[in-house]
Write a protein that holds these residues in place. Structure first.
Motif, PDB file in Angstrom:
ATOM      1  N   THR A 122      41.040  33.446  46.075  1.00 57.09           N
ATOM      2  CA  THR A 122      40.245  32.770  44.955  1.00 57.09           C
ATOM      3  C   THR A 122      38.802  32.465  45.448  1.00 57.09           C
ATOM      4  OG1 THR A 122      42.326  31.983  43.978  1.00 57.09           O
ATOM      5  CG2 THR A 122      40.497  30.853  43.399  1.00 57.09           C
ATOM      6  N   SER A 123      38.586  31.856  46.533  1.00 59.62           N
ATOM      7  CA  SER A 123      37.404  31.494  46.865  1.00 59.62           C
ATOM      8  C   SER A 123      36.367  32.464  46.834  1.00 59.62           C
ATOM      9  CB  SER A 123      37.516  30.508  48.323  1.00 59.62           C
ATOM     10  OG  SER A 123      38.153  29.404  48.160  1.00 59.62           O
ATOM     11  N   ARG A 124      36.935  33.743  47.540  1.00 58.26           N
ATOM     12  CA  ARG A 124      36.132  34.858  47.805  1.00 58.26           C
ATOM     13  C   ARG A 124      35.749  35.659  46.629  1.00 58.26           C
ATOM     14  NH1 ARG A 124      38.568  36.913  53.995  1.00 58.26           N
ATOM     15  NH2 ARG A 124      37.862  34.880  54.801  1.00 58.26           N
ATOM     16  N   LEU A 125      36.743  35.731  45.992  1.00 53.88           N
ATOM     17  CA  LEU A 125      36.458  36.483  44.613  1.00 53.88           C
ATOM     18  C   LEU A 125      35.520  35.420  43.660  1.00 53.88           C
ATOM     19  CD1 LEU A 125      40.060  37.515  43.235  1.00 53.88           C
ATOM     20  CD2 LEU A 125      38.159  38.834  44.021  1.00 53.88           C
ATOM     21  N   ALA A 126      35.395  34.066  43.788  1.00 53.68           N
ATOM     22  CA  ALA A 126      34.355  33.488  43.186  1.00 53.68           C
ATOM     23  C   ALA A 126      33.077  33.739  43.803  1.00 53.68           C
ATOM     24  CB  ALA A 126      34.859  32.034  43.231  1.00 53.68           C
ATOM     25  N   ASP A 127      33.074  33.691  45.203  1.00 49.57           N
ATOM     26  CA  ASP A 127      31.748  34.285  45.839  1.00 49.57           C
ATOM     27  C   ASP A 127      31.140  35.529  45.488  1.00 49.57           C
ATOM     28  OD1 ASP A 127      30.260  35.316  48.223  1.00 49.57           O
ATOM     29  OD2 ASP A 127      30.553  33.158  48.757  1.00 49.57           O
ATOM     30  N   LEU A 128      32.448  36.382  45.195  1.00 50.34           N
ATOM     31  CA  LEU A 128      31.755  37.713  44.635  1.00 50.34           C
ATOM     32  C   LEU A 128      31.068  37.575  43.539  1.00 50.34           C
ATOM     33  CD1 LEU A 128      31.486  40.894  45.022  1.00 50.34           C
ATOM     34  CD2 LEU A 128      34.114  40.629  43.938  1.00 50.34           C
ATOM     35  N   GLU A 129      31.784  36.952  42.504  1.00 51.61           N
ATOM     36  CA  GLU A 129      31.222  36.912  41.209  1.00 51.61           C
ATOM     37  C   GLU A 129      30.011  36.289  41.163  1.00 51.61           C
ATOM     38  OE1 GLU A 129      32.422  34.909  36.615  1.00 51.61           O
ATOM     39  OE2 GLU A 129      33.445  34.167  38.552  1.00 51.61           O
ATOM     40  N   GLU A 130      29.834  35.148  41.836  1.00 54.65           N
ATOM     41  CA  GLU A 130      28.140  34.581  41.981  1.00 54.65           C
ATOM     42  C   GLU A 130      27.376  35.419  42.667  1.00 54.65           C
ATOM     43  OE1 GLU A 130      26.343  30.764  44.172  1.00 54.65           O
ATOM     44  OE2 GLU A 130      28.411  30.909  44.413  1.00 54.65           O
ATOM     45  N   ARG A 131      27.523  36.419  43.534  1.00 56.07           N
ATOM     46  CA  ARG A 131      26.692  37.540  43.899  1.00 56.07           C
ATOM     47  C   ARG A 131      26.402  38.240  42.972  1.00 56.07           C
ATOM     48  NH1 ARG A 131      26.252  37.155  49.558  1.00 56.07           N
ATOM     49  NH2 ARG A 131      27.941  35.549  50.389  1.00 56.07           N
ATOM     50  N   LEU A 132      27.483  38.703  42.468  1.00 54.45           N
ATOM     51  CA  LEU A 132      27.037  39.621  41.100  1.00 54.45           C
ATOM     52  C   LEU A 132      26.193  39.253  39.995  1.00 54.45           C
ATOM     53  CD1 LEU A 132      30.544  41.443  41.380  1.00 54.45           C
ATOM     54  CD2 LEU A 132      28.304  42.435  41.990  1.00 54.45           C
ATOM     55  N   VAL A 133      26.673  38.022  39.645  1.00 52.85           N
ATOM     56  CA  VAL A 133      25.711  37.311  38.474  1.00 52.85           C
ATOM     57  C   VAL A 133      24.271  36.994  39.186  1.00 52.85           C
ATOM     58  CG1 VAL A 133      25.309  35.048  37.437  1.00 52.85           C
ATOM     59  CG2 VAL A 133      27.656  35.990  37.457  1.00 52.85           C
ATOM     60  N   ASP A 178      29.976  40.945  51.858  1.00 50.13           N
ATOM     61  CA  ASP A 178      29.179  39.725  51.879  1.00 50.13           C
ATOM     62  C   ASP A 178      30.254  38.444  51.528  1.00 50.13           C
ATOM     63  OD1 ASP A 178      26.897  40.877  53.024  1.00 50.13           O
ATOM     64  OD2 ASP A 178      25.863  41.280  51.127  1.00 50.13           O
ATOM     65  N   ALA A 179      31.014  38.814  50.416  1.00 47.93           N
ATOM     66  CA  ALA A 179      31.857  37.773  49.911  1.00 47.93           C
ATOM     67  C   ALA A 179      33.075  37.483  50.954  1.00 47.93           C
ATOM     68  CB  ALA A 179      32.445  38.117  48.697  1.00 47.93           C
ATOM     69  N   GLY A 180      33.058  38.216  52.046  1.00 48.79           N
ATOM     70  CA  GLY A 180      34.076  38.315  52.876  1.00 48.79           C
ATOM     71  C   GLY A 180      35.440  38.969  52.706  1.00 48.79           C
ATOM     72  N   LEU A 181      35.596  39.838  51.578  1.00 49.83           N
ATOM     73  CA  LEU A 181      36.688  40.325  51.185  1.00 49.83           C
ATOM     74  C   LEU A 181      37.189  41.316  52.049  1.00 49.83           C
ATOM     75  CD1 LEU A 181      35.811  40.114  47.331  1.00 49.83           C
ATOM     76  CD2 LEU A 181      38.013  39.326  48.249  1.00 49.83           C
ATOM     77  N   THR A 182      38.241  41.366  52.600  1.00 46.28           N
ATOM     78  CA  THR A 182      38.906  42.597  53.491  1.00 46.28           C
ATOM     79  C   THR A 182      39.763  43.378  52.679  1.00 46.28           C
ATOM     80  OG1 THR A 182      41.017  41.394  53.513  1.00 46.28           O
ATOM     81  CG2 THR A 182      39.375  40.759  55.273  1.00 46.28           C
ATOM     82  N   LYS A 183      40.112  44.643  53.231  1.00 42.51           N
ATOM     83  CA  LYS A 183      40.869  45.692  52.769  1.00 42.51           C
ATOM     84  C   LYS A 183      42.076  44.928  51.889  1.00 42.51           C
ATOM     85  CE  LYS A 183      41.266  49.798  51.321  1.00 42.51           C
ATOM     86  NZ  LYS A 183      40.046  50.835  50.623  1.00 42.51           N
ATOM     87  N   ALA A 184      42.809  44.264  52.800  1.00 39.63           N
ATOM     88  CA  ALA A 184      44.065  43.796  52.190  1.00 39.63           C
ATOM     89  C   ALA A 184      43.685  42.861  51.045  1.00 39.63           C
ATOM     90  CB  ALA A 184      44.737  42.881  53.348  1.00 39.63           C
ATOM     91  N   GLN A 185      42.674  42.010  51.118  1.00 43.99           N
ATOM     92  CA  GLN A 185      42.336  41.155  49.819  1.00 43.99           C
ATOM     93  C   GLN A 185      41.648  42.007  48.548  1.00 43.99           C
ATOM     94  OE1 GLN A 185      39.602  38.428  52.051  1.00 43.99           O
ATOM     95  NE2 GLN A 185      41.165  36.940  51.945  1.00 43.99           N
ATOM     96  N   VAL A 186      40.934  43.120  49.008  1.00 39.43           N
ATOM     97  CA  VAL A 186      40.644  43.939  47.785  1.00 39.43           C
ATOM     98  C   VAL A 186      41.840  44.473  46.996  1.00 39.43           C
ATOM     99  CG1 VAL A 186      39.928  46.208  47.278  1.00 39.43           C
ATOM    100  CG2 VAL A 186      38.545  44.643  48.818  1.00 39.43           C
ATOM    101  N   ARG A 187      43.037  44.774  47.834  1.00 42.24           N
ATOM    102  CA  ARG A 187      44.152  45.232  47.067  1.00 42.24           C
ATOM    103  C   ARG A 187      44.788  44.126  46.391  1.00 42.24           C
ATOM    104  NH1 ARG A 187      45.088  50.575  48.113  1.00 42.24           N
ATOM    105  NH2 ARG A 187      44.283  51.562  49.965  1.00 42.24           N
ATOM    106  N   ALA A 188      45.052  43.148  47.064  1.00 39.18           N
ATOM    107  CA  ALA A 188      45.690  41.897  46.134  1.00 39.18           C
ATOM    108  C   ALA A 188      44.832  41.596  45.150  1.00 39.18           C
ATOM    109  CB  ALA A 188      45.606  40.567  47.556  1.00 39.18           C
ATOM    110  N   ALA A 189      43.446  41.419  45.247  1.00 38.42           N
ATOM    111  CA  ALA A 189      42.766  40.972  43.927  1.00 38.42           C
ATOM    112  C   ALA A 189      42.858  42.302  42.960  1.00 38.42           C
ATOM    113  CB  ALA A 189      41.515  40.995  44.374  1.00 38.42           C
ATOM    114  N   SER A 190      42.914  43.373  43.393  1.00 36.52           N
ATOM    115  CA  SER A 190      43.122  44.665  42.268  1.00 36.52           C
ATOM    116  C   SER A 190      44.557  44.452  41.704  1.00 36.52           C
ATOM    117  CB  SER A 190      43.121  45.934  42.934  1.00 36.52           C
ATOM    118  OG  SER A 190      41.901  45.864  43.580  1.00 36.52           O
TER     119      SER A 190
END
Length: 484
Positions: free
Chosen positions: A204-215, A350-362
């Motif tokens: 959740t924290s890294r997805l929030a970081d990702l959103e902030e970077r994209l914004v 840059d948000a620290g998302l690993t491959k496993a987290q990419v799949r979990a978020a997806s």
């Protein structure tokens, strides 16, 4: 990169069940001093400093000496008698699994706290003892802890003092209602639930970081291959910016399997974004055709030379790639360097998302790519040193297409499949590990697999009994460090 993960833990009744050991010391101390200490009552309210626990039973002027004697008796009577609580080792390991640091902040006398950790094999990065309640905030803050786990309302106060997230476990004296009233953020029955909670928290924290970077980008052109990484990046960009400020661009060339094109386009169109399919011409680059260890550098350079002007043409602020944090850690990624040289951004990494987290978020977002197998470009099938040609790429693609059809017809579905061109018209087939072992053990299907590969023009073919391995061609480089 996001701030490092630092998690603090209390010790008594959070990581360890200190009641048996403390009871043994209290009984010995009471006998020496000739006083009555209700051991069961005292050990059912562990948490406050020792002088506070002893105060009801001894004259004030005797407290300091009793504390000193308690600490002297402690190593021999308490350490071996104190076990970990359920889930303690796994909780520490969970922090390590996310690349985090572990801090123990406890009211216990620090030398005795260290004895417990060493005896139980709990490896921590930092230990701060002899601190209590809000006073724990200084130690937590100095270590940069973002989470503090404890069992007592005063542990909540410590977390609050450090502006850290408070996680309370119900293995100590404080009840659910008490820790909630004290302002805790999370309540767990015990530490067995901590790893799953931490996984969710970090994601959740890294997805929030990702959103902030994209914004912060304002608008973006996503280099979209159709794989799990770039699919999540595209979906995240749409969530952060809206589809009108996002464009998906898929480079079409001989290296992109035809079977990947329609699914990629349909996915992007389903998100409501514009889809561009510019042609790229890697084969016109000598470094790409030569296929040395830096082939990917020339491939990515070609892609960026096409996408960067395209982004400018469409008024988009940045080009973003689906590079994830694991890609950066892997080291052997000449293409990442080329993208960086061209000014592309890498929001997932840059948000620290690993491959496993990419799949979990997806999976969390309901993206169909959450479990899509890795699908590297066709040139990755050609052994380094063997020239990359349009005909060679087409031959590999035809071999893989034919093998998938054969295995489907045989009722043997396959997830990962590669036909590696080793040069001299020899091929190596990599399949799911279980299937590869079965074929290597003499399954009659093995000969049909070999025949299917020979049918597209290879003179020799073998099934690798080790199965599919991502980046297997890198193993054949004589000096891989040269290309890092």
């Amino acid at each position: 990169m996001p701030a490092p993960l630092v998690v603090g833990f209390d010790l008594d009744m959070t990581l360890v069940d200190s009641r048996p050991g403390i009871a043994a010391v209290l009984e010995a101390l009471a006998a020496e001093l000739g006083v009555e200490i209700p051991v069961h009552e005292v050990t059912s309210h562990l948490g406050p400093p020792l002088d506070q626990l002893l105060a009801p039973y001894l004259p004030a002027e005797e407290i300091d000496a009793a504390v000193d004697r308690f600490r002297a008796l402690y190593p021999d009577l308490a350490v071996a008698a104190t076990p970990t609580l359920a889930g303690a080792s796994e909780a520490v390991a969970a922090v390590r699994a996310h690349g985090g640091s572990v801090l123990v902040v406890t009211g216990k006398h620090e030398p005795n706290a260290r004895r417990h950790l060493d005896h139980l094999g709990l490896e921590v990065d930092t230990l701060a003892g002899d601190v209590w309640g809000p006073g724990k905030g200084a130690a937590l803050g100095a270590a940069g802890a973002g989470v503090y786990v404890g069992d007592h309302v005063h542990d909540v106060a410590g977390a609050r003092a450090a502006d850290a997230l408070s996680v309370s476990v119900l293995t100590g004296p404080s009840s659910r209602e008490q820790v909630l009233d004290a302002g805790t953020d999370v309540v767990l029955d015990d530490l067995t639930g901590f790893p799953a909670w931490l996984d969710s928290h970090v994601l959740t924290s890294r997805l929030a970081d990702l959103e902030e970077r994209l914004v912060g980008l304002g608008s973006v052109l996503v280099a979209f291959s159709g794989g799990a990484d770039s699919a999540l990046l595209l979906a995240a960009a749409v969530r952060a910016l809206g589809p009108e400020r996002v464009v998906a661009a898929t480079g079409y060339s001989h290296a992109l399997p035809a079977a990947e094109r329609d699914p990629a386009r349909e996915f992007a169109e389903g998100l409501g974004v514009r889809v561009l399919t510019p042609a790229t011409h890697e084969l016109e680059r000598e470094g790409y055709r030569a296929n040395a260890g830096d082939r990917c550098f020339f491939c990515k350079t070609e892609l960026m030379d096409v996408l960067v002007p395209l982004a400018a043409e469409h008024g988009l602020a940045a080009v973003a790639t689906g590079t994830n944090a694991d890609d950066l850690a892997a080291g052997f990624r000449p293409g990442i360097r080329a993208a960086a040289d061209a000014g592309a951004v890498r929001p997932l990494a840059d948000a620290g998302l690993t491959k496993a987290q990419v799949r979990a978020a997806s999976l969390l977002w309901g993206l169909p790519t959450w479990d899509k197998p890795a699908a590297a470009c066709l040139s990755s099938r050609i052994a380094y040193g063997v020239e990359v040609t349009a005909a060679g790429l087409a031959r590999v693609e035809a071999a893989e297409r034919g093998l998938r059809a054969l295995l489907a017809e045989a009722g043997t579905p396959v997830r990962d499949l590669r036909v590696r061109d080793l040069g001299a018209d020899a091929a190596r087939v990599e399949l799911d590990a279980d299937l590869a072992r079965r074929l290597a053990a003499g399954d009659p299907l093995a000969e049909r697999v070999r025949a299917a590969v020979l049918a597209v023009g290879f003179a020799d073919a073998e099934v690798d009994p080790r199965g599919f391995r991502s980046g297997a061609m890198n193993e054949l480089l004589p000096d891989p460090e040269r290309w890092r």
